[in-house]
Design a protein around this motif. Structure first.
Motif, mmCIF file in Angstrom:
data_model
loop_
_atom_site.group_PDB
_atom_site.id
_atom_site.type_symbol
_atom_site.label_atom_id
_atom_site.label_comp_id
_atom_site.label_asym_id
_atom_site.label_seq_id
_atom_site.Cartn_x
_atom_site.Cartn_y
_atom_site.Cartn_z
ATOM 1 N N TRP B 262 0.962 -1.357 -0.022
ATOM 2 C CA TRP B 262 -0.097 0.091 0.177
ATOM 3 C C TRP B 262 1.009 1.306 0.011
ATOM 4 O O TRP B 262 0.645 2.308 -0.834
ATOM 5 N N GLN B 266 0.600 4.055 -2.626
ATOM 6 C CA GLN B 266 0.098 5.618 -2.054
ATOM 7 C C GLN B 266 1.179 6.644 -2.316
ATOM 8 O O GLN B 266 0.884 7.935 -2.737
ATOM 9 N N TYR B 267 2.525 6.289 -1.897
ATOM 10 C CA TYR B 267 3.456 7.603 -1.861
ATOM 11 C C TYR B 267 4.347 7.607 -3.230
ATOM 12 O O TYR B 267 4.670 8.672 -3.527
ATOM 13 N N TRP B 288 7.659 -0.188 4.191
ATOM 14 C CA TRP B 288 6.891 -0.506 5.236
ATOM 15 C C TRP B 288 5.723 -1.075 4.784
ATOM 16 O O TRP B 288 4.895 -0.767 3.818
ATOM 17 N N TRP B 290 2.117 -3.918 6.543
ATOM 18 C CA TRP B 290 1.633 -4.163 7.577
ATOM 19 C C TRP B 290 0.742 -5.293 7.401
ATOM 20 O O TRP B 290 0.192 -5.488 6.240
ATOM 21 N N ASP B 292 -3.061 -7.528 9.099
ATOM 22 C CA ASP B 292 -3.852 -7.504 10.229
ATOM 23 C C ASP B 292 -4.631 -9.122 10.055
ATOM 24 O O ASP B 292 -5.243 -9.468 9.083
ATOM 25 N N ASN B 297 -2.040 -7.037 14.826
ATOM 26 C CA ASN B 297 -1.313 -6.449 13.841
ATOM 27 C C ASN B 297 0.050 -6.535 13.787
ATOM 28 O O ASN B 297 0.897 -6.572 14.640
ATOM 29 N N GLN B 299 3.496 -5.176 11.869
ATOM 30 C CA GLN B 299 4.203 -3.995 11.251
ATOM 31 C C GLN B 299 5.747 -4.696 10.640
ATOM 32 O O GLN B 299 6.352 -5.080 11.579
ATOM 33 N N GLY B 340 1.980 -0.777 17.195
ATOM 34 C CA GLY B 340 2.210 0.340 16.200
ATOM 35 C C GLY B 340 2.629 1.703 16.510
ATOM 36 O O GLY B 340 3.205 2.267 16.061
ATOM 37 N N ARG B 341 2.628 1.785 18.140
ATOM 38 C CA ARG B 341 3.113 2.939 18.794
ATOM 39 C C ARG B 341 4.624 3.158 18.365
ATOM 40 O O ARG B 341 5.311 4.289 18.536
ATOM 41 N N VAL B 343 6.406 2.161 15.591
ATOM 42 C CA VAL B 343 6.638 2.027 14.427
ATOM 43 C C VAL B 343 7.649 3.440 13.893
ATOM 44 O O VAL B 343 8.565 3.352 13.412
ATOM 45 N N THR B 344 7.261 4.635 14.214
ATOM 46 C CA THR B 344 7.669 5.737 13.988
ATOM 47 C C THR B 344 9.263 5.800 14.733
ATOM 48 O O THR B 344 10.330 6.167 13.966
ATOM 49 N N PRO B 345 9.148 5.812 15.878
ATOM 50 C CA PRO B 345 10.664 5.719 16.552
ATOM 51 C C PRO B 345 11.597 4.379 15.714
ATOM 52 O O PRO B 345 12.664 4.829 15.837
ATOM 53 N N ARG B 348 12.744 5.836 12.464
ATOM 54 C CA ARG B 348 13.963 6.786 12.958
ATOM 55 C C ARG B 348 15.356 6.366 13.279
ATOM 56 O O ARG B 348 16.256 6.582 12.652
ATOM 57 N N LYS B 369 11.798 4.735 21.057
ATOM 58 C CA LYS B 369 11.766 6.042 21.220
ATOM 59 C C LYS B 369 13.016 6.676 22.268
ATOM 60 O O LYS B 369 13.782 7.379 21.875
#
Lengths: 101, 374
Positions: B262, B266-267, B288, B290, B292, B297, B299, B340-341, B343-345, B348, B369
């Motif tokens: 996806w 998308q991008y 990236w 995922w 379900d 879930n 990732q 999922g919390r 994923v962003t850390p 990075r 994080k």
């Protein structure tokens, strides 16, 4: 409309929202630099609890698919969400954060 | 102008192997826009229209009904089609694949309590369908050639965790199980494996996808398991661009890679649109995707196919993470279950591309994080 207690001010931590259930509606309440902000806790893309997502700089990311919302305005900032989340007024009454619904 | 051979309005695919099969007609995640929404953007939408030929010299495409559509810029975004079973039985109405919304609706129409369903292929789509069908009360058997599920994109401990969800739902997982033959009988399909025959009512073939490169190939655009495209989506032919999963995109490493996710759908086309307008905006997102399944879930961040060493950690709440490190101790990929919390850390941390001491990576008391900031 009525005010509902969320938690006392000193129970809040940065980037860690509190969740309160008002009737059918789960609401996530965040403490940001300039006060407390309440949004619907359910992502507008698919069902997921935003309070379980990554939160930073006044934005929260859905834990499932990384849709991003502005906590102050509820605005959907990034795909896959395109619909804003509802926001609710908050106030602090004698040290207790409350949300209006 | 947007020309497509499907008759449905454009949609996002993630719900096809989940909510649609569970009976939702218009799940929110389908993101289907109305005709008016396209008209408001002044997009001339031509659905149900097959492009038969591309003439790059004359700069036009020809529809199957003989209409010529001239272009200044052409974007080939023809996607991929499901790989089919290389057996005559593939055309039997009880043998299905899943790629389009129409496919998903057809599959859903079959699902019922007690249906014997075999899913060939324990990749992402096969497993999501197995989960949805099990929820609908079907008796599901998954047949997989490899000795574990999702073997292509996750390490073995993650596979084991995913397998446990399916076993808990009474899905029969037959691993290391090549299918030798499928025969049609009057009231069932008979699937021959090395050990026995399995009788089922329906077979879903989920053994991967093949990019729809024919139009490009016929006109001489460079193709190699996908239309070769630079970081901005430019192909070997002037004014022709490739977008989404039909594109095999130049990576910073110098290799080309095709993605069936996806994220790329998308991008990456945003970079293509910029290139058409004369602006270079290379598509360099960290891969990236995922999945379900049931209430879970997963990732998957970064390129898991790099020959990485996998470290695993599990936090106090039992949330498993697998971290793929290269020989220099740099984190290159990560897999998170129900978390999922982070994923962003983690993204990075991977992008920072610096060695991280192993004991810190393995310390489940440190959030990603915290690791990133440190």
């Amino acid at each position: 409309m009525a005010w509902h207690d969320v938690a006392s001010v000193d129970e809040f931590e940065v980037d860690a929202p509190k969740v309160v259930q008002v009737g059918e509606v789960p609401i996530a309440v965040f403490q940001l630099d300039n006060g407390f902000f309440a949004i619907s806790d359910v992502c507008t893309h698919e069902y997921a609890r935003l309070s379980e997502g990554f939160c930073e700089d006044g934005k929260v990311e859905c834990p499932l698919h990384q849709a991003c919302f502005d906590i102050r305005t509820g605005k959907a900032l990034d795909e896959p969400a395109e619909v804003d989340v509802a926001t609710y007024p908050t106030r602090v009454d004698r040290g207790i954060v409350q949300v209006d619904l | 102008m947007l020309v497509g051979n499907e008759t449905d309005l454009p949609y996002d695919r993630p719900p096809l192997s989940k909510e649609i099969l569970l009976g939702e007609e218009q799940p929110r995640g389908l993101m289907q826009r109305s005709h008016d929404a396209f008209a408001a953007q002044r997009i001339d939408l031509r659905l149900g229209t097959h492009i038969a030929r591309l003439n790059a010299t004359a700069a036009h495409v020809e529809t199957q009904t003989g209409d010529l559509i001239p272009y200044d810029s052409l974007v080939i975004a023809t996607g991929a089609r499901a790989r089919t079973l290389p057996l005559p039985i593939a055309s039997d109405p009880r043998v299905l694949t899943l790629r389009s919304l129409a496919d998903a609706r057809a599959l859903r129409g079959h699902l019922r309590l007690g249906l014997r369903l075999a899913v060939m292929g324990a990749g992402l789509i096969g497993l999501e369908v197995a989960a949805a069908a099990a929820r609908q009360g079907c008796l599901v058997t998954v047949l997989e050639l490899a000795d574990r599920v999702m073997a292509r994109c996750v390490p073995s401990r993650i596979s084991a965790r995913i397998e446990s969800w399916h076993r808990a739902a009474d899905v029969q997982l037959r691993l290391s199980c090549p299918v030798r033959d499928v025969r049609a009988e009057r009231d069932c399909l008979r699937i021959a494996t090395d050990t026995d025959d399995i009788e089922v009512d329906l077979l879903l073939v989920a053994i991967g996808a093949v990019p729809n490169t024919e139009l490009a190939q016929e006109t001489g655009v460079a193709v190699q398991d996908g239309i070769l495209a630079d970081e901005c989506g430019r192909t070997s032919a002037p004014s022709i661009f490739a977008a989404g999963e039909v594109a095999r995109i130049l990576q910073p490493s110098g290799h080309y890679k095709r993605f069936e996710t996806w994220q790329v759908a998308q991008y990456q086309p945003i970079s293509v649109a910029h290139a058409i307008c004369g602006v270079d905006k290379p598509y360099l997102d960290l891969p990236w995707h995922w999945t379900d399944q049931y209430k879970h879930n997963v990732q998957i961040i970064g390129d898991c196919g790099l020959g990485l060493e996998w470290l695993e950690r599990e936090d106090a709440e039992g949330r498993l993470a697998a971290l793929g490190v290269d020989p220099d101790g740099r984190l290159q990929a990560a897999i998170l279950i129900d978390n999922g919390r982070e994923v962003t850390p983690l993204r990075r941390l991977i992008m920072a591309n610096r060695p991280i001491p192993r004991e810190r990576l393995l310390d489940a008391a440190l959030s990603f994080k915290q690791l990133h900031v440190a």
